[in-house]
Scaffold this motif. Structure first.
Motif, short mmCIF file in Angstrom:
data_model
loop_
_atom_site.label_atom_id
_atom_site.label_comp_id
_atom_site.label_asym_id
_atom_site.label_seq_id
_atom_site.Cartn_x
_atom_site.Cartn_y
_atom_site.Cartn_z
N GLY A 233 70.96 79.61 -20.42
CA GLY A 233 71.64 78.36 -20.11
C GLY A 233 71.25 77.82 -18.74
N VAL A 234 72.06 76.86 -18.25
CA VAL A 234 71.79 76.25 -16.95
C VAL A 234 71.86 77.33 -15.87
CG1 VAL A 234 72.60 74.57 -15.25
CG2 VAL A 234 72.72 74.03 -17.69
N PRO A 235 70.83 77.46 -15.03
CA PRO A 235 70.86 78.49 -13.99
C PRO A 235 72.06 78.33 -13.07
CG PRO A 235 68.67 77.51 -14.15
CD PRO A 235 69.59 76.67 -14.99
N ASP A 236 72.75 79.43 -12.80
CA ASP A 236 73.87 79.37 -11.87
C ASP A 236 73.39 79.77 -10.48
OD1 ASP A 236 73.72 82.15 -11.88
OD2 ASP A 236 75.38 82.39 -13.29
N LEU A 237 74.32 79.83 -9.54
CA LEU A 237 73.95 80.10 -8.16
C LEU A 237 73.27 81.45 -8.00
CD1 LEU A 237 74.19 78.96 -5.27
CD2 LEU A 237 76.41 80.08 -5.09
N LEU A 238 73.76 82.45 -8.72
CA LEU A 238 73.16 83.77 -8.63
C LEU A 238 71.73 83.76 -9.19
CD1 LEU A 238 73.26 86.71 -7.93
CD2 LEU A 238 74.57 87.15 -10.01
N ASP A 239 71.52 83.09 -10.32
CA ASP A 239 70.16 82.96 -10.86
C ASP A 239 69.22 82.34 -9.84
OD1 ASP A 239 70.81 83.92 -13.44
OD2 ASP A 239 71.50 81.94 -14.05
N LEU A 240 69.68 81.25 -9.22
CA LEU A 240 68.83 80.52 -8.29
C LEU A 240 68.53 81.35 -7.04
CD1 LEU A 240 70.60 77.06 -8.65
CD2 LEU A 240 68.31 77.64 -9.50
N LEU A 241 69.49 82.13 -6.58
CA LEU A 241 69.25 82.99 -5.42
C LEU A 241 68.30 84.12 -5.77
CD1 LEU A 241 72.73 83.29 -3.66
CD2 LEU A 241 70.63 82.34 -2.68
N LEU A 242 68.48 84.70 -6.97
CA LEU A 242 67.58 85.78 -7.39
C LEU A 242 66.14 85.29 -7.51
CD1 LEU A 242 69.82 87.47 -10.10
CD2 LEU A 242 68.84 88.63 -8.11
N ALA A 243 65.98 84.02 -7.90
CA ALA A 243 64.63 83.46 -8.06
C ALA A 243 64.08 82.87 -6.77
CB ALA A 243 64.66 82.37 -9.14
N GLY A 244 64.94 82.71 -5.77
CA GLY A 244 64.52 82.04 -4.55
C GLY A 244 63.55 82.86 -3.72
N GLU A 245 62.63 82.16 -3.06
CA GLU A 245 61.71 82.81 -2.13
C GLU A 245 61.32 81.82 -1.04
OE1 GLU A 245 58.28 84.00 -4.40
OE2 GLU A 245 57.32 82.04 -4.21
N ASP A 246 60.95 82.36 0.10
CA ASP A 246 60.48 81.54 1.20
C ASP A 246 59.14 80.95 0.81
OD1 ASP A 246 59.48 80.46 3.53
OD2 ASP A 246 59.81 82.24 4.75
N PRO A 247 59.01 79.62 0.72
CA PRO A 247 57.74 79.03 0.28
C PRO A 247 56.58 79.32 1.24
CG PRO A 247 59.24 77.33 1.06
CD PRO A 247 60.04 78.60 0.97
N GLU A 248 56.89 79.64 2.49
CA GLU A 248 55.82 79.92 3.45
C GLU A 248 55.34 81.36 3.38
OE1 GLU A 248 56.67 78.70 7.42
OE2 GLU A 248 57.33 76.69 6.84
N THR A 249 56.27 82.33 3.27
CA THR A 249 55.89 83.75 3.32
C THR A 249 55.99 84.43 1.96
OG1 THR A 249 58.15 84.48 3.79
CG2 THR A 249 56.78 83.84 5.68
N LYS A 250 56.61 83.76 0.96
CA LYS A 250 56.87 84.31 -0.37
C LYS A 250 57.86 85.48 -0.34
CE LYS A 250 53.95 81.34 -1.87
NZ LYS A 250 54.48 80.07 -2.44
N ARG A 251 58.54 85.65 0.76
CA ARG A 251 59.53 86.72 0.88
C ARG A 251 60.75 86.38 0.05
NH1 ARG A 251 62.19 88.77 6.64
NH2 ARG A 251 63.79 90.16 5.75
N ARG A 252 61.31 87.40 -0.61
CA ARG A 252 62.54 87.24 -1.37
C ARG A 252 63.64 88.06 -0.72
NH1 ARG A 252 61.90 86.44 -7.77
NH2 ARG A 252 60.20 84.92 -7.76
N MET A 253 64.88 87.71 -1.02
CA MET A 253 66.00 88.42 -0.43
C MET A 253 66.17 89.79 -1.06
SD MET A 253 68.95 85.49 0.02
CE MET A 253 68.56 83.93 0.84
N SER A 254 66.49 90.77 -0.23
CA SER A 254 66.88 92.08 -0.73
C SER A 254 68.26 91.99 -1.36
CB SER A 254 66.89 93.10 0.42
OG SER A 254 67.93 92.76 1.34
N VAL A 255 68.69 93.07 -2.02
CA VAL A 255 70.03 93.07 -2.62
C VAL A 255 71.09 92.85 -1.54
CG1 VAL A 255 71.76 94.47 -3.82
CG2 VAL A 255 69.39 94.47 -4.60
N ALA A 256 70.94 93.49 -0.39
CA ALA A 256 71.92 93.33 0.68
C ALA A 256 71.93 91.90 1.20
CB ALA A 256 71.62 94.30 1.82
#
Length: 454
Positions: A233-256
């Protein structure tokens, strides 16, 4: 205590101090109501300075605020008091992080709150508003604490847009934990005011440990479950954060990092909007002419249908009420920074280590910037370009402006328009709310209004 013996056409406000306070008096006042440490002179001057254990400055001049929040952002990091209050719950998330660590998180999270994504979440906001109307109708024609209703409604929104109703997420448990944490941790410590280092225990904050552990445990479980199971379905906030990355470094957030930012959005995303709505409803009941005009606008547009994200631009007067409510009662009544370098603001010396505050409550009521500053006048915002940008800061400004500002405005307008289209709200004698700030500017005693179906 707030002044409730005001002229008949002025809504409730906090009587600001007229004499200097010493360290212990300031601490006592801050623990009761943080706004009471603001001197009344801050509403008539561009800058006020003093010493309460350490040197401090309050800045109400838009040009000087622009320098702090935009031009010399890195020279004015968030104060130790702010960090000590919030770090136990939200770690080094967007709200607290500085420098490069803040910048990469901001870049990674920015797409989450794009216009398209916020618009996609409007049906969830509308559904929560409809459930609120049903609860008010079921209660019958009696007084309702609209602050409690707004807290419930906005928490429904933030939990649903975050977790899409996942059964893993214990809404009531997290809600209780947030309230417990704010109650225990949101008291200004004498150690904070004296600038003691972080490792010195703050007794009040030790009491909040269970609430923090509960919030983090629930968030960790939800993140792990979503990562393993996915979501349709429509991505929720958690989906979007899990998929998010820094466009400059490609770094993604850890679980913490995901957890800390998720908790930041949950706490800020429902608390501030609930307050904006609570004060908006109080003000609409205070001025029935304003309420009738807003109701006519909402009914004309909605005509029995549910409000949607595309309707927000078609509800300009409802939006003006929300804007004016946040001017009179800004959710964050004071923001605090620590000067990192020597500087000059408003011709006054600022030394490294000085605490530099923007008392937004006083800024929004400063007679140099606003005509009849204590009066309720939604039409001030009919032409938003006429409002000096750094004179109105409900969401802060500069690069660190609240990342969820558009989300909050859309939610507030949808909920307020829906309520006003269904009910007429009138005050309850003897139940005037008191503006009291601990972490946020809450209506002490609640917002009790009579709600009559229209």
């Amino acid at each position: 205590m707030p002044d409730t013996t005001l002229p008949p056409r002025l809504p409730v406000h906090v009587p600001l101090g007229t004499r200097p306070l010493g360290l212990l008096a300031s601490l006592s006042a801050a623990r009761r109501n943080l706004l009471s440490i603001i001197p009344k002179i801050a509403t008539t001057q561009p800058m006020v300075s003093g010493r309460t254990g350490a040197r401090w400055h309050m800045v109400m001049d838009p040009d000087a605020i622009r320098a702090m929040l935009l031009e010399r952002l890195d020279d004015y990091p968030k104060s130790l008091v702010t960090k000590n209050l919030l770090r136990p719950a939200i770690g080094e998330s967007l709200f607290i992080a500085e420098g490069a660590h803040w910048r990469w998180q901001r870049r990674a999270a920015a797409p989450v709150f794009s216009h398209r994504n916020v618009m996609n979440l409007a049906p969830i906001m509308t559904a929560a508003a409809e459930r609120c109307c049903a609860r008010i109708s079921a209660a019958g024609p009696r007084a309702v604490n609209l602050h409690d209703e707004m807290v419930t409604t906005t928490f429904d929104v933030i939990s649903d847009v975050t977790f899409s109703g996942d059964s893993v997420f214990d809404k009531s448990g997290v809600h209780r934990a947030i309230d417990d944490y704010i109650a225990a941790a949101g008291k200004i410590s004498l150690f904070d005011m004296l600038g003691f280092p972080d490792w010195v225990p703050r007794p009040g904050r030790l009491l909040s440990g269970n609430a923090v552990r509960q919030m983090k445990s629930v968030a960790d479980s939800a993140i792990d479950a979503r990562a393993a199971r996915g979501h349709d379905g429509v991505p929720d906030l958690l989906d979007l954060l899990l998929a998010g990355e820094d466009p400059e470094t490609k770094r993604r957030m850890s679980v913490a990092e995901l957890r800390d930012n998720l908790l930041t959005f949950i706490v800020a995303g429902h608390e501030t909007t609930a307050l904006a709505l609570s004060w908006s409803l109080y003000l609409c009941a205070f001025d029935q002419e304003v309420q009738e005009r807003a109701r006519a606008e909402a009914q004309s547009l909605l005509q029995g249908r549910a409000a949607g994200g595309e309707d927000v631009a078609e509800l300009p007067y409802v939006r003006q009420i929300v804007d004016e409510a946040m001017r009179l009662y800004p959710p964050a009544g004071i923001i605090s920074r620590t000067a990192r370098k020597a500087d000059t603001l408003c011709g006054r010396e600022v030394r490294p280590g000085d605490t530099v505050m923007v008392p937004i409550y006083a800024l929004h009521r400063n007679a140099l910037l606003w005509r009849e500053p204590d009066a309720f006048r939604p039409e001030r915002f009919a032409d938003r370009k006429a409002v000096p940008r750094y004179a109105y800061l409900p969401f802060g400004d500069g690069p660190r402006i609240c990342i969820g500002a558009s989300f909050a405005i859309q939610e507030a307008v949808i909920i307020l328009a829906t309520l006003l289209s269904r009910f007429r709200f009138t005050p309850v004698d003897g139940r005037t709310p008191g503006p009291v700030m601990i972490i946020t500017l809450r209506p002490e005693g609640g917002v009790w209004l009579e709600a009559e179906a229209v």
